[in-house]
Write a protein that holds these residues in place. Structure first.
Motif, PDB file in Angstrom:
ATOM      1  N   TYR A   3       0.839  -1.187   0.000  1.00 48.26           N
ATOM      2  CA  TYR A   3       0.000   0.000   0.000  1.00 48.26           C
ATOM      3  C   TYR A   3       0.874   1.236   0.000  1.00 48.26           C
ATOM      4  O   TYR A   3       1.952   1.248   0.602  1.00 48.26           O
ATOM      5  N   VAL A   5       0.217   5.211   0.970  1.00 50.92           N
ATOM      6  CA  VAL A   5      -0.771   6.082   1.605  1.00 50.92           C
ATOM      7  C   VAL A   5      -0.349   7.534   1.417  1.00 50.92           C
ATOM      8  O   VAL A   5       0.783   7.903   1.750  1.00 50.92           O
ATOM      9  N   ARG A  54      -6.008  -2.562   5.644  1.00 47.24           N
ATOM     10  CA  ARG A  54      -6.269  -1.587   4.582  1.00 47.24           C
ATOM     11  C   ARG A  54      -7.365  -0.611   5.008  1.00 47.24           C
ATOM     12  O   ARG A  54      -7.259   0.591   4.790  1.00 47.24           O
ATOM     13  N   GLY A  55      -8.417  -1.128   5.614  1.00 48.65           N
ATOM     14  CA  GLY A  55      -9.467  -0.251   6.111  1.00 48.65           C
ATOM     15  C   GLY A  55      -8.931   0.750   7.116  1.00 48.65           C
ATOM     16  O   GLY A  55      -9.281   1.943   7.081  1.00 48.65           O
ATOM     17  N   THR A  58      -6.989   3.700   5.582  1.00 45.09           N
ATOM     18  CA  THR A  58      -7.785   4.777   4.986  1.00 45.09           C
ATOM     19  C   THR A  58      -8.113   5.873   5.995  1.00 45.09           C
ATOM     20  O   THR A  58      -8.483   6.969   5.607  1.00 45.09           O
ATOM     21  N   ARG A  59      -7.969   5.562   7.301  1.00 43.21           N
ATOM     22  CA  ARG A  59      -8.212   6.538   8.358  1.00 43.21           C
ATOM     23  C   ARG A  59      -6.908   6.971   9.022  1.00 43.21           C
ATOM     24  O   ARG A  59      -6.684   8.146   9.257  1.00 43.21           O
ATOM     25  N   VAL A  66      -5.557  11.210   5.751  1.00 44.64           N
ATOM     26  CA  VAL A  66      -5.336  10.323   4.613  1.00 44.64           C
ATOM     27  C   VAL A  66      -6.162  10.814   3.428  1.00 44.64           C
ATOM     28  O   VAL A  66      -7.370  11.022   3.546  1.00 44.64           O
ATOM     29  N   GLY A  68      -5.554   9.237   0.213  1.00 47.57           N
ATOM     30  CA  GLY A  68      -5.711   8.106  -0.692  1.00 47.57           C
ATOM     31  C   GLY A  68      -4.841   6.938  -0.288  1.00 47.57           C
ATOM     32  O   GLY A  68      -3.815   7.121   0.372  1.00 47.57           O
ATOM     33  N   VAL A  69      -5.274   5.757  -0.693  1.00 45.45           N
ATOM     34  CA  VAL A  69      -4.511   4.527  -0.463  1.00 45.45           C
ATOM     35  C   VAL A  69      -4.522   3.739  -1.760  1.00 45.45           C
ATOM     36  O   VAL A  69      -5.584   3.318  -2.227  1.00 45.45           O
TER      37      VAL A  69
END
Length: 85
Positions: A3, A5, A54-55, A58-59, A66, A68-69
């Protein structure tokens, strides 16, 4: 999975918080700052746990913002723990 971020993710304990979350989920890999201001995260583990991470990405932690990921699959790896580079 790998990922990347983007947003306000450096200087806000993003990598350390990611390590804590990854260890909670029993994920190995790493989190490291990139020269362009993003954070790269390599997450190795059970698919459900990686999806949960991953969830969380996003925070991020409270002081992060954040934007974007992005993600890309990588070949499975056997890593001993989750590190911060």
């Amino acid at each position: 999975m790998r990922y990347r971020v983007s947003g306000k993710v450096q200087g806000v304990f993003f990598r350390a918080s990611t390590r804590f979350e990854a260890e909670r989920l029993k994920i190995t890999g790493y989190a490291r700052n990139l020269a362009d201001g993003r954070v790269e995260v390599l997450a190795c583990g059970e698919a459900e746990a990686v999806d949960q991470l991953r969830g969380w990405l996003t925070r991020g932690p409270a002081n992060a913002r954040v934007e974007g990921v992005s993600s890309e699959p990588v070949p499975p790896r056997e890593l001993a723990d989750f590190t911060i580079d």
